[in-house]
Design a protein around this motif. Structure first.
Motif, PDB file in Angstrom:
ATOM      1  N   LEU A 264      -6.412  -6.704   2.146  1.00 37.72           N
ATOM      2  CA  LEU A 264      -6.070  -6.716   3.563  1.00 37.72           C
ATOM      3  C   LEU A 264      -7.307  -6.452   4.436  1.00 37.72           C
ATOM      4  CD1 LEU A 264      -4.150  -6.279   6.033  1.00 37.72           C
ATOM      5  CD2 LEU A 264      -3.718  -4.009   5.152  1.00 37.72           C
ATOM      6  N   ALA A 265      -8.091  -5.423   4.057  1.00 36.58           N
ATOM      7  CA  ALA A 265      -9.278  -5.080   4.850  1.00 36.58           C
ATOM      8  C   ALA A 265     -10.275  -6.229   4.868  1.00 36.58           C
ATOM      9  CB  ALA A 265      -9.929  -3.813   4.291  1.00 36.58           C
TER      10      ALA A 265
ATOM     11  N   VAL B 211       0.850  -1.190   0.000  1.00 40.50           N
ATOM     12  CA  VAL B 211       0.000   0.000   0.000  1.00 40.50           C
ATOM     13  C   VAL B 211       0.888   1.244   0.000  1.00 40.50           C
ATOM     14  CG1 VAL B 211      -1.797   1.243   1.233  1.00 40.50           C
ATOM     15  CG2 VAL B 211      -1.818  -1.240   1.212  1.00 40.50           C
TER      16      VAL B 211
ATOM     17  N   VAL C 128      -9.196  -8.921   7.236  1.00 39.35           N
ATOM     18  CA  VAL C 128      -9.398  -8.540   8.636  1.00 39.35           C
ATOM     19  C   VAL C 128     -10.875  -8.634   9.018  1.00 39.35           C
ATOM     20  CG1 VAL C 128      -9.158  -6.691  10.320  1.00 39.35           C
ATOM     21  CG2 VAL C 128      -7.375  -7.067   8.649  1.00 39.35           C
ATOM     22  N   ILE C 129     -11.752  -8.147   8.129  1.00 43.69           N
ATOM     23  CA  ILE C 129     -13.187  -8.226   8.415  1.00 43.69           C
ATOM     24  C   ILE C 129     -13.608  -9.689   8.584  1.00 43.69           C
ATOM     25  CG2 ILE C 129     -15.494  -7.830   7.435  1.00 43.69           C
ATOM     26  CD1 ILE C 129     -14.360  -5.280   6.171  1.00 43.69           C
TER      27      ILE C 129
ATOM     28  N   SER D 116      -2.367   0.944  -4.877  1.00 40.37           N
ATOM     29  CA  SER D 116      -2.361   0.837  -3.422  1.00 40.37           C
ATOM     30  C   SER D 116      -3.721   0.393  -2.898  1.00 40.37           C
ATOM     31  CB  SER D 116      -1.971   2.166  -2.791  1.00 40.37           C
ATOM     32  OG  SER D 116      -2.936   3.144  -3.075  1.00 40.37           O
ATOM     33  N   ILE D 117      -4.803   0.734  -3.620  1.00 42.31           N
ATOM     34  CA  ILE D 117      -6.135   0.439  -3.093  1.00 42.31           C
ATOM     35  C   ILE D 117      -6.457  -1.053  -3.137  1.00 42.31           C
ATOM     36  CG2 ILE D 117      -8.602   0.770  -3.533  1.00 42.31           C
ATOM     37  CD1 ILE D 117      -7.950   3.685  -4.131  1.00 42.31           C
TER      38      ILE D 117
ATOM     39  N   GLY E 285      -4.683  -3.013  -0.454  1.00 44.71           N
ATOM     40  CA  GLY E 285      -5.270  -2.543   0.804  1.00 44.71           C
ATOM     41  C   GLY E 285      -6.636  -3.148   1.048  1.00 44.71           C
ATOM     42  N   LEU E 286      -7.458  -3.216  -0.034  1.00 43.73           N
ATOM     43  CA  LEU E 286      -8.798  -3.808   0.111  1.00 43.73           C
ATOM     44  C   LEU E 286      -8.699  -5.282   0.469  1.00 43.73           C
ATOM     45  CD1 LEU E 286     -11.084  -2.319  -2.689  1.00 43.73           C
ATOM     46  CD2 LEU E 286     -11.260  -2.036  -0.225  1.00 43.73           C
TER      47      LEU E 286
END
Lengths: 316, 281
Positions: free
Chosen positions: B261-262, B240, B265-266, B254-255, B258-259
């Motif tokens: 990764l998100a 990212v 985590v969710i 980067s998005i 990053g997504l």
């Protein structure tokens, strides 16, 4: 009551002293050669031994550890954390320089986060539609799951680069505050909202709510008059966690938006191994944390008569 | 009167009623990512290091799912290979926090008295320093590397584990079966190992499950700030950060990592809440 106050104040003082000690051990005792940390790693080999000895002398590294500790603690007590290695300015002055910028960002984000959290809890309690409640209740855990650097970049991309509504970086007035503010408020709102949703649910099932139903109160009246007043208070108990989130969030937010502030200074200080500055920041953060928890401990009995009664009765 | 009765009879609050499909989807996501970490070459044909400079900054397409970066490296491949770095570090961090936190909490709760007070005051101090800040300080002392990030994140989470473990030990110690064991002449060590530890661990394990999501975030955040693996290596936070320099013109670089990764985590958060609910029952 006086015993309670004395106990809490004593604990706060202890936390600050111990945080100072931990920082001292981490930064000044554990590194094999603390003098090395004071130089740029790339220039390390070109530094003559006399200069090293001189620097060690200046920073007191050649004295026994306990003496160094006493010396630093004594100076820290009067707010002197030495000079920043990079800028050569006193640590306190360097911190005070950037502090207002972070304070504005953090307090505005805290206000916004609290509003968002209360809105989520209110909607989750007030709605009669299960799908809406499920959706709203899923929001807080989503908010804490998305990394701050990603939400920052997404917000930057949409509102600055695509729509062009706000500047992408810098520190010029309200315009440049909005995007970092939203970025920081989202992760901070998450835990507060989780707690509020739970305490709203508990209070909504409480006995006095049943009484209000029986007296013919409407759902809206119960939420505003009964639940809201009682369920807001527990949010104070996670003030410390919230503060931690604000600090961690501002490190990332200020980096993403290239804003001046304490968070970005922390990152630079760590990158350049500016040991005195790092120590000063950590102690400052611990002091603030201790003060926040002390304030909560002291005003909670004032706000909650039940707790006050148990304190005056001597059961604490 | 009937109206009130009806309102009260209805379950006023159903805290958790998320449909099961989301939980299943979460498991699929997490297992896929574990697969990425274990056998990255099964999931992508591209190398995470070798790029085609002529094809730099390609948009996401069927050929390059996440597009390519400045050096023409396939970003999906870098995300897949990066999962190994990030997940290993997270696992290590959680193990450190879990192991040391459980021991410290057990020592405090089981000893009681002055030992308990002393340990918990020290734990308070570690809770007073925000974990990201503590991790940053630790990593600056240890030096920049992914292993040190794992160590730093682990150390900064010990206090939270110790607290939960101690609370659980304190309730277990007062249970009848513990008193009965003492009555039967079992020694303190025996009681601790045979009764207290097994009965106290469950809530700490629930916390460990939750900490995995938080740990991924912490590891990636430190990687994003540049304290982790040196650049050619793929790591989620670093990916990212690398894409961030070109976010104005090539946002996906980067998005998309990053997504990914998100979403992971969710998914782990969703799974860990399902653990906690089963544990509560």
């Amino acid at each position: 009551m006086i015993r309670y106050v004395a106990l809490k104040v004593g604990r706060a003082v202890f936390v600050v002293w111990a945080a100072f000690t931990v920082t001292f051990v981490l930064l000044f005792v554990l590194p094999a050669n603390p003098v090395d940390l004071l130089f740029d790693p790339t220039e390390l080999n070109s530094i003559p031994p006399e200069v090293r000895a001189q620097v060690a002398e200046n920073y007191g590294f050649n004295k026994p550890v306990l003496l160094q500790y006493a010396d630093r603690l004594g100076h820290a007590l009067i707010g002197d954390f030495g000079n920043s290695v990079q800028s050569g300015r006193p640590v306190i002055a360097a911190i005070l320089d950037v502090l207002p910028s972070t304070l504005i960002l953090a307090s505005a984000a805290l206000v916004l986060a609290t509003l968002i959290a209360f809105a989520i809890a209110l909607v989750a309690t007030a709605t009669r539609r299960p799908w809406l409640r499920n959706l709203v209740e899923a929001l807080p855990s989503g908010a804490v799951s998305v990394p701050v650097f990603l939400s920052g970049i997404l917000i930057l991309q949409v509102f600055s680069f695509q729509l062009g509504w706000f500047p992408s970086f810098g520190d010029n007035g309200v315009q440049s505050l909005i995007l970092p503010l939203i970025t920081l408020a989202v992760p901070v709102a998450g835990p507060i909202a989780q707690l509020l949703v739970r305490s709203f649910a508990t209070e909504f099932g409480a006995g006095y709510v049943t009484t209000s139903w029986a007296k013919g109160a409407t759902r809206g009246r119960i939420i505003v008059h009964d639940v809201f007043r009682n369920a807001g208070l527990p949010a104070l108990t996670i003030a410390g966690v919230t503060f931690g989130n604000l600090i961690a969030g501002s490190v990332i937010t200020e980096t993403v938006f290239a804003r001046r502030g304490l968070g970005r200074m922390t990152q630079t200080a760590i990158n350049t191994l500016d040991v005195p500055l790092v120590a000063g920041i950590v102690v400052l953060v611990a002091v603030t944390f201790a003060l926040i928890n002390l304030t909560v401990d002291l005003i909670y009995p004032v706000l909650d008569p039940r707790l006050r009664a148990s304190l005056t009765a001597g059961v604490s | 009167m009937t109206a009130i009765a009806l309102t009260l009879k209805k379950p006023i609050f159903r805290i958790e009623k998320a449909p099961q499909p989301i939980l299943i989807l979460s498991w699929i996501i997490v297992l896929t990512v574990i697969g990425w970490a274990l056998f990255p070459s099964l999931f992508t044909d591209y190398s995470p290091y070798a790029g085609d400079p002529a094809a730099s900054f390609a948009s996401p397409s069927l050929e390059h799912w996440f597009g390519t970066d400045r050096l023409g490296r396939d970003l999906f491949a870098r995300t897949v290979y990066g999962s190994r770095t990030t997940l290993t570090a997270t696992l290590l961090a959680v193990l450190i926090a879990f192991g040391l936190g459980a021991v410290v909490g057990l020592a405090a709760g089981f000893s009681g008295g002055i030992v308990d007070t002393a340990i918990m005051r020290v734990v308070d101090v570690f809770l007073a320093i925000p974990s990201l800040l503590l991790a940053m300080v630790v990593v600056s002392v240890l030096g920049y590397s992914t292993n040190n990030i794992a160590l730093a994140v682990g150390i900064s989470a010990i206090a939270a584990f110790a607290r939960v473990m101690r609370a659980q030990v304190l309730t277990v110690v007062n249970q009848d079966y513990v008193k009965a064991a003492y009555g039967l002449g079992v020694g303190r060590l025996g009681v601790m190992l045979r009764h207290v530890v097994p009965n106290s661990l469950s809530s700490v394990i629930a916390l460990a499950a939750l900490e995995i999501g938080t740990g991924v975030l912490a590891v990636a955040s430190l990687g994003f700030l540049g304290y982790g693996a040196p650049p050619p290596q793929p790591e989620w936070g670093l990916l990212v950060a690398e894409g961030r320099d070109y976010v104005a013109v090539h946002p996906w670089a980067s998005i998309l990592p990053g997504l990914a990764l998100a979403i992971v985590v969710i998914a782990t958060h969703r799974i860990s809440t399902s653990f906690r609910k089963e544990h509560r029952r």
